[in-house]
Design an enzyme around this catalytic site. Structure first.
Site, PDB file in Angstrom:
ATOM      1  N   GLY A  12      -8.163  -0.941   5.137  1.00  0.00           N
ATOM      2  CA  GLY A  12      -8.936   0.108   5.792  1.00  0.00           C
ATOM      3  C   GLY A  12      -8.051   0.929   6.715  1.00  0.00           C
ATOM      4  O   GLY A  12      -6.838   1.010   6.521  1.00  0.00           O
TER       5      GLY A  12
ATOM      6  N   THR B  76       0.832  -1.217   0.000  1.00  0.00           N
ATOM      7  CA  THR B  76       0.000   0.000   0.000  1.00  0.00           C
ATOM      8  C   THR B  76       0.856   1.253   0.000  1.00  0.00           C
ATOM      9  O   THR B  76       2.020   1.217   0.416  1.00  0.00           O
ATOM     10  CB  THR B  76      -0.890   0.017   1.267  1.00  0.00           C
ATOM     11  OG1 THR B  76      -1.805   1.099   1.195  1.00  0.00           O
ATOM     12  CG2 THR B  76      -0.090   0.149   2.537  1.00  0.00           C
TER      13      THR B  76
END
Ligand code: SD4
Length: 330
Positions: free
Chosen positions: A244, A210
């Site tokens: 998340g 990420t």
């Protein structure tokens, strides 16, 4: 064969499941997982999971190891400049700098990760080298970059014009308020990829990569590179990964928790649900944030659960690679 959504609709009509939002809180019965239990299998977060799963399966079918498969699967997403939260094209921090977190874990219990890494297209591959070639588990920032350079990785500007434009727009208000499910807004955003795989022999591996939350503080590290938070694999039991709001996952060590719950007999979906309930109980932020878990058991059984509706994942099993909507707490 029924897909999962159809199964759930039918099951709900038959009164087998409580699908009404909010009712899940009170439902303490075991959740019957409608998904298949077979090997091999790939499960991964968000829409881009379909392409990643397909790549992983290709690597596995052409003789690659399960670690090769998870690495190559997520590399595909890292290299996609249209993807606004992984690798190139990732949205920057509030200083306009793209910083990357990634982790990988294999069936031998070995793990590697990098965090706060800059200018490297494939952080997951650096994480794999940390795992395989160093005595350490995590390398951060400058040290991770130095190691990447020494290992032959070339540096590259990862801030695309589109991401720069988004940052400049954000600067006008400079309001930090991560948006729930920004990952799947059409043609706009995507997000972190967490991917888990089990091969024909029953060996498990996982990878997570990420650029973290857009407009985070410079130096912020999320859950993705922290073994046990964003990713955990135990070849005796199963594997889990998270997506998340990383802060909520970090404070509950979510992926480790999911695997430990599976060790204690929960199926993957029940384990993911329990990890979400832990966040609900412990963290008042849960109301306005998203967290999603996916999990894969040693027998090929899979599961997912999220805080808010809108989290989806891709599952490739028995020759079918398809998207499922996760059940959610709210
Ligand atoms: C993070 N968990 O850095 C990552 C971001 C993410 O969906 O997964 N967003 O907190």
């Amino acid at each position: 064969m029924l897909n999962r959504r159809k199964f759930l609709e039918k099951a709900a009509a038959a009164g087998m499941l409580s699908l009404v939002p909010g009712m899940l809180k009170a439902n303490t019965e075991a959740i019957q997982n409608p998904l298949k239990k077979s090997l091999p299998a790939f499960i991964s977060t968000w829409n881009h999971g379909i392409a990643a799963n397909a790549e992983g399966m290709k690597v596995l079918s052409s003789g690659g190891s399960v670690v090769d498969a998870v690495e190559n699967a997520v590399m595909l997403i890292e290299a996609d400049p249209e993807n606004a939260s992984v690798g190139i094209g990732g949205w920057p921090d509030r200083e306009g700098i793209v910083t990357l977190d990634a982790s990988i874990m294999g069936p031998d219990g070995n793990a590697g990760s990098v965090c706060f890494l800059q200018n490297i297209l494939h952080p997951v591959s650096v994480a794999r080298l940390v795992m395989e070639k160093t005595p350490h588990v995590i390398l951060a920032g400058e040290g991770a970059l130095l190691f990447a350079r020494q290992s032959g990785f070339k540096e590259k500007n990862l801030l695309t014009p589109k991401a720069k434009e988004a940052w400049e727009k954000w600067l006008k208000e400079s309001k930090y308020d991560p948006v729930i499910n920004w990952e799947n807004e059409p043609n706009k955003y995507h997000d972190t990829i967490g991917l888990l795989a089990i091969d024909q022999k029953g060996d498990l591996a996982g990878a997570c990569t990420t650029s973290g939350l857009a407009f985070k503080m410079h130096g912020r590290v999320g859950d993705s590179p922290i073994i046990g938070a964003g990713l955990f694999v135990d070849n005796e039991v199963g594997a889990a990964t998270a997506t998340g709001m990383g802060e909520l996952v970090l404070k509950t060590l979510g992926s480790f928790l999911v695997v430990e719950l599976m060790r204690n007999g929960r199926n993957p979906m029940e384990a993911c649900k329990e990890a979400v309930l832990r966040i609900v109980k412990k963290d008042p932020e849960n109301v306005k944030r998203q967290v999603g878990f996916i999990a894969l058991g040693k027998n090929g059984e899979t599961g997912a659960f999220s805080l808010q509706p809108g989290f989806n994942y891709a599952l490739y099993q028995e020759g079918i690679n398809e998207m499922f909507d996760s059940k959610s707490y709210y």
